[in-house]
Design a protein around this motif. Structure first.
Motif, PDB file in Angstrom:
ATOM      1  N   LEU A 205      -9.828  -4.509  -1.549  1.00 56.69           N
ATOM      2  CA  LEU A 205      -9.965  -3.321  -0.484  1.00 56.69           C
ATOM      3  C   LEU A 205      -8.780  -3.072   0.333  1.00 56.69           C
ATOM      4  O   LEU A 205      -8.474  -2.082   0.612  1.00 56.69           O
ATOM      5  CB  LEU A 205     -11.509  -4.025   0.292  1.00 56.69           C
ATOM      6  N   LEU A 206      -8.173  -4.339   0.545  1.00 57.99           N
ATOM      7  CA  LEU A 206      -7.083  -4.399   1.477  1.00 57.99           C
ATOM      8  C   LEU A 206      -6.156  -3.702   0.682  1.00 57.99           C
ATOM      9  O   LEU A 206      -5.345  -2.887   1.437  1.00 57.99           O
ATOM     10  CB  LEU A 206      -6.836  -5.635   1.635  1.00 57.99           C
ATOM     11  N   MET A 207      -5.685  -3.664  -0.609  1.00 61.22           N
ATOM     12  CA  MET A 207      -4.855  -2.961  -1.342  1.00 61.22           C
ATOM     13  C   MET A 207      -5.012  -1.281  -1.216  1.00 61.22           C
ATOM     14  O   MET A 207      -4.142  -0.579  -1.441  1.00 61.22           O
ATOM     15  CB  MET A 207      -4.749  -3.380  -2.709  1.00 61.22           C
ATOM     16  N   LEU A 208      -6.496  -1.009  -1.310  1.00 58.07           N
ATOM     17  CA  LEU A 208      -6.846   0.321  -1.338  1.00 58.07           C
ATOM     18  C   LEU A 208      -6.639   1.100  -0.076  1.00 58.07           C
ATOM     19  O   LEU A 208      -6.751   1.990  -0.044  1.00 58.07           O
ATOM     20  CB  LEU A 208      -8.001   0.475  -1.944  1.00 58.07           C
ATOM     21  N   MET A 209      -6.691   0.203   0.895  1.00 61.44           N
ATOM     22  CA  MET A 209      -6.795   0.768   2.238  1.00 61.44           C
ATOM     23  C   MET A 209      -5.480   1.637   2.809  1.00 61.44           C
ATOM     24  O   MET A 209      -5.725   2.964   3.313  1.00 61.44           O
ATOM     25  CB  MET A 209      -6.663  -0.444   3.367  1.00 61.44           C
ATOM     26  N   PRO A 210      -4.380   1.330   2.488  1.00 63.76           N
ATOM     27  CA  PRO A 210      -3.225   2.321   3.032  1.00 63.76           C
ATOM     28  C   PRO A 210      -3.551   3.811   2.179  1.00 63.76           C
ATOM     29  O   PRO A 210      -3.408   4.838   2.825  1.00 63.76           O
ATOM     30  CB  PRO A 210      -1.959   1.791   2.133  1.00 63.76           C
ATOM     31  N   ARG A 267      -8.330   6.653 -15.414  1.00 61.46           N
ATOM     32  CA  ARG A 267      -7.980   7.308 -14.025  1.00 61.46           C
ATOM     33  C   ARG A 267      -6.533   7.248 -13.660  1.00 61.46           C
ATOM     34  O   ARG A 267      -6.048   8.119 -13.059  1.00 61.46           O
ATOM     35  CB  ARG A 267      -8.648   6.431 -12.726  1.00 61.46           C
ATOM     36  N   VAL A 268      -5.676   6.312 -14.227  1.00 63.65           N
ATOM     37  CA  VAL A 268      -4.350   5.980 -13.756  1.00 63.65           C
ATOM     38  C   VAL A 268      -3.527   7.233 -14.068  1.00 63.65           C
ATOM     39  O   VAL A 268      -2.583   7.758 -13.250  1.00 63.65           O
ATOM     40  CB  VAL A 268      -3.943   4.761 -14.534  1.00 63.65           C
ATOM     41  N   VAL A 322     -17.091   2.054  -8.289  1.00 61.29           N
ATOM     42  CA  VAL A 322     -16.853   1.241  -9.366  1.00 61.29           C
ATOM     43  C   VAL A 322     -16.635  -0.153  -9.351  1.00 61.29           C
ATOM     44  O   VAL A 322     -17.187  -1.210  -9.784  1.00 61.29           O
ATOM     45  CB  VAL A 322     -15.695   1.658 -10.404  1.00 61.29           C
ATOM     46  N   LEU A 323     -15.848  -0.365  -7.895  1.00 65.51           N
ATOM     47  CA  LEU A 323     -15.246  -1.628  -7.623  1.00 65.51           C
ATOM     48  C   LEU A 323     -16.435  -2.739  -6.943  1.00 65.51           C
ATOM     49  O   LEU A 323     -16.327  -3.881  -7.071  1.00 65.51           O
ATOM     50  CB  LEU A 323     -13.983  -1.589  -6.886  1.00 65.51           C
ATOM     51  N   TYR A 373      -2.788   1.107  -5.169  1.00 63.04           N
ATOM     52  CA  TYR A 373      -3.853   1.456  -5.954  1.00 63.04           C
ATOM     53  C   TYR A 373      -3.698   1.076  -7.362  1.00 63.04           C
ATOM     54  O   TYR A 373      -4.456   0.500  -7.976  1.00 63.04           O
ATOM     55  CB  TYR A 373      -4.240   3.198  -5.759  1.00 63.04           C
ATOM     56  N   LEU A 374      -2.444   1.155  -7.810  1.00 63.94           N
ATOM     57  CA  LEU A 374      -2.042   0.777  -9.173  1.00 63.94           C
ATOM     58  C   LEU A 374      -1.977  -0.724  -9.362  1.00 63.94           C
ATOM     59  O   LEU A 374      -2.430  -1.135 -10.281  1.00 63.94           O
ATOM     60  CB  LEU A 374      -0.456   1.483  -9.288  1.00 63.94           C
ATOM     61  N   LEU A 375      -1.834  -1.475  -8.424  1.00 66.34           N
ATOM     62  CA  LEU A 375      -2.000  -2.934  -8.374  1.00 66.34           C
ATOM     63  C   LEU A 375      -3.347  -3.128  -8.681  1.00 66.34           C
ATOM     64  O   LEU A 375      -3.587  -4.216  -9.359  1.00 66.34           O
ATOM     65  CB  LEU A 375      -1.406  -3.595  -7.128  1.00 66.34           C
ATOM     66  N   VAL A 376      -4.237  -2.575  -7.999  1.00 61.39           N
ATOM     67  CA  VAL A 376      -5.688  -2.560  -8.118  1.00 61.39           C
ATOM     68  C   VAL A 376      -6.275  -2.629  -9.517  1.00 61.39           C
ATOM     69  O   VAL A 376      -6.868  -3.357 -10.148  1.00 61.39           O
ATOM     70  CB  VAL A 376      -6.523  -2.110  -7.162  1.00 61.39           C
ATOM     71  N   GLU A 377      -5.713  -1.346 -10.032  1.00 60.42           N
ATOM     72  CA  GLU A 377      -6.148  -0.965 -11.348  1.00 60.42           C
ATOM     73  C   GLU A 377      -5.336  -2.295 -12.467  1.00 60.42           C
ATOM     74  O   GLU A 377      -6.459  -2.266 -13.319  1.00 60.42           O
ATOM     75  CB  GLU A 377      -5.601   0.425 -11.864  1.00 60.42           C
ATOM     76  N   TRP A 378      -4.299  -2.450 -12.362  1.00 58.29           N
ATOM     77  CA  TRP A 378      -3.649  -3.508 -12.999  1.00 58.29           C
ATOM     78  C   TRP A 378      -4.255  -4.922 -13.065  1.00 58.29           C
ATOM     79  O   TRP A 378      -4.920  -5.414 -14.209  1.00 58.29           O
ATOM     80  CB  TRP A 378      -2.102  -3.702 -12.684  1.00 58.29           C
ATOM     81  N   LYS A 379      -4.921  -5.303 -11.900  1.00 61.03           N
ATOM     82  CA  LYS A 379      -5.788  -6.490 -11.989  1.00 61.03           C
ATOM     83  C   LYS A 379      -7.197  -6.255 -12.500  1.00 61.03           C
ATOM     84  O   LYS A 379      -7.448  -7.158 -13.146  1.00 61.03           O
ATOM     85  CB  LYS A 379      -5.913  -6.799 -10.384  1.00 61.03           C
ATOM     86  N   GLU A 380      -7.848  -5.064 -12.309  1.00 62.74           N
ATOM     87  CA  GLU A 380      -8.847  -4.799 -13.097  1.00 62.74           C
ATOM     88  C   GLU A 380      -8.850  -4.753 -14.357  1.00 62.74           C
ATOM     89  O   GLU A 380      -9.836  -5.164 -14.981  1.00 62.74           O
ATOM     90  CB  GLU A 380      -9.597  -3.576 -12.504  1.00 62.74           C
ATOM     91  N   ARG A 381      -7.866  -4.203 -14.748  1.00 66.50           N
ATOM     92  CA  ARG A 381      -7.721  -4.119 -16.416  1.00 66.50           C
ATOM     93  C   ARG A 381      -7.417  -5.473 -16.896  1.00 66.50           C
ATOM     94  O   ARG A 381      -7.987  -5.800 -18.083  1.00 66.50           O
ATOM     95  CB  ARG A 381      -6.486  -3.163 -16.792  1.00 66.50           C
ATOM     96  N   ALA A 382      -6.557  -6.285 -16.441  1.00 68.86           N
ATOM     97  CA  ALA A 382      -6.487  -7.720 -16.641  1.00 68.86           C
ATOM     98  C   ALA A 382      -7.790  -8.613 -16.645  1.00 68.86           C
ATOM     99  O   ALA A 382      -8.150  -9.149 -17.416  1.00 68.86           O
ATOM    100  CB  ALA A 382      -5.237  -8.275 -15.711  1.00 68.86           C
ATOM    101  N   ARG A 383      -8.635  -8.354 -15.701  1.00 68.13           N
ATOM    102  CA  ARG A 383     -10.031  -9.089 -15.414  1.00 68.13           C
ATOM    103  C   ARG A 383     -10.802  -8.519 -16.818  1.00 68.13           C
ATOM    104  O   ARG A 383     -11.427  -9.316 -17.157  1.00 68.13           O
ATOM    105  CB  ARG A 383     -10.669  -8.766 -14.281  1.00 68.13           C
TER     106      ARG A 383
END
Length: 391
Positions: A205-210, A267-268, A322-323, A373-383
């Motif tokens: 959530l913090l990474m999506l805030m900006p 999405r990306v 989704v998150l 946002y891209l960092l969140v997508e990368w972490k979700e894909r890795a998970r």
């Protein structure tokens, strides 16, 4: 009198309490009713009428958006289970359908205002300082006849039409007796409030805030600064509606098309394309010197901005759904808090700094937000890859 209106979505407790007490449907109806006094206050726009009704409108805005986002997310789950289609794809498609319908308010609302304000309009003043060099409250703006306020009669006509539409909307929503409750797994109001504040500690959530704050800022810029510094300044207030109709049409088409494309591309790629497009439009606005002799450019710029905004509205709203499954009310209240903060920031400095500075702020925050946002997508894909490997 924008301050109480733009504070509307940041009401944390009311955002959560109203959907829990009333359910999604009746929260929407109550919010519609809360909007009506503000529109009615336009017939007597004084401090004593605008501030209280603006605050009332603010109390209705947050629950309205939380209820509709929660409702859309809940029905996507049922549809996904029935059709056995991936829930991520269904969520994006359902938000695309909703926002396509919602975005058409730009078309019909602005058509009404422009038709009314265009009656008995005077000539357009040329040789004025507009665009990126537009600075509020300077001599060049105060002496610009293109920025003159429409007559009271025209304002009353527009307000009356909008108020009638609100009454019709309440009747339509309340007609059907079938309802769907907001899904919070039986959580109490105290639990929902606690859940909302606890969610602020989640890295995702913090990474999506900006980016969420930026979405509010770019909407505020288009609704206030673009219409003032470019359209009104160079072409007259009466033409704002026509230009914003173009924005609404491209916004709606973008929502439909990108909502379907996400099934093929994910999405990306769509978000990256929107970032490139929006960056280009911002740079174009910094370079362009608007003139009433080149009317097509007003529509081109607003149309391209609408295309990009359609992507942000669909993809980021869907991303929250989704998150945070099962936490939709808390997630969307946080999202609306961030977008409201963006509105407040935009309107708070709108009257004090020049347009070029505003554009640089928007461009910088967008790049920071997209990186998060891209960092969140990368972490979700890795998970997701880790989970699939374990299975």
């Amino acid at each position: 009198m924008w301050i109480p209106q733009r504070l509307k979505d940041g009401m944390f407790l009311i955002v959560l309490v109203c959907p829990r007490w009333l359910g999604c449907k009746w929260t929407v109806i109550a919010a519609f009713i809360a909007y009506m006094p503000y529109i009615g206050a336009q017939f007597y726009p004084q401090f004593s009428t605008m501030i209280p009704t603006g605050l009332l409108m603010g109390l209705g805005g947050g629950p309205l958006w939380c209820a509709k986002c929660t409702y859309v997310t809940v029905i996507t789950k049922t549809f996904s289970e029935i059709t056995r289609v991936d829930s991520d794809v269904v969520t994006v498609q359902f938000f695309a359908i909703f926002f396509t319908i919602y975005i058409f308010c730009h078309v019909w609302g602005n058509l009404v205002s422009s038709l009314v304000f265009s009656l008995d309009a005077g000539d357009v003043q040329d040789d004025v300082t507009c665009g990126a060099n537009f600075c509020p409250s300077t001599a060049s703006t105060t002496n610009n006849t293109n920025l003159e306020r429409p007559s009271d009669e025209k304002i009353y006509t527009v307000a009356g039409i909008y108020l009638a539409c609100m009454v019709i909307a309440v009747c339509i929503v309340s007609y059907n007796e079938d309802t769907r409750e907001c899904d919070s797994k039986g959580a109490s109001i105290v639990q929902l409030v606690t859940m909302t504040f606890k969610m602020l500690r989640q890295p995702r959530l913090l990474m999506l805030m900006p980016l969420s704050v930026w979405i509010g800022m770019q909407e505020g810029f288009m609704g206030a600064d673009y219409t003032a510094a470019y359209v009104s300044c160079a072409w007259g207030i009466r033409n704002i509606g026509y230009v914003m109709i173009c924005y609404g049409v491209t916004n709606a088409l973008s929502a439909v098309i990108t909502g379907s494309l996400v099934r093929l591309t994910g999405r990306v790629p769509i978000v990256v394309c929107a970032t490139v497009l929006h960056s280009g439009v911002v740079l174009g606005l910094l370079w362009w010197e608007p003139s009433s002799h080149y009317k097509a450019m007003f529509f081109v710029m607003s149309g391209l901005w609408g295309v990009a905004d359609g992507v942000w509205q669909i993809q980021i709203n869907a991303m929250y759904g989704v998150l945070f499954p099962g936490q939709e009310e808390a997630a969307f209240s946080n999202f609306k808090l961030c977008t409201s903060l963006g509105y407040i920031l935009t309107y708070s400095y709108s009257s004090y700094i020049c347009t070029d500075v505003k554009l640089y702020i928007i461009l910088t925050l967008m790049l920071v937000g997209v990186a998060g946002y891209l960092l969140v997508e990368w972490k979700e894909r890795a998970r997701a890859n880790t989970r699939s490997n374990k299975e």
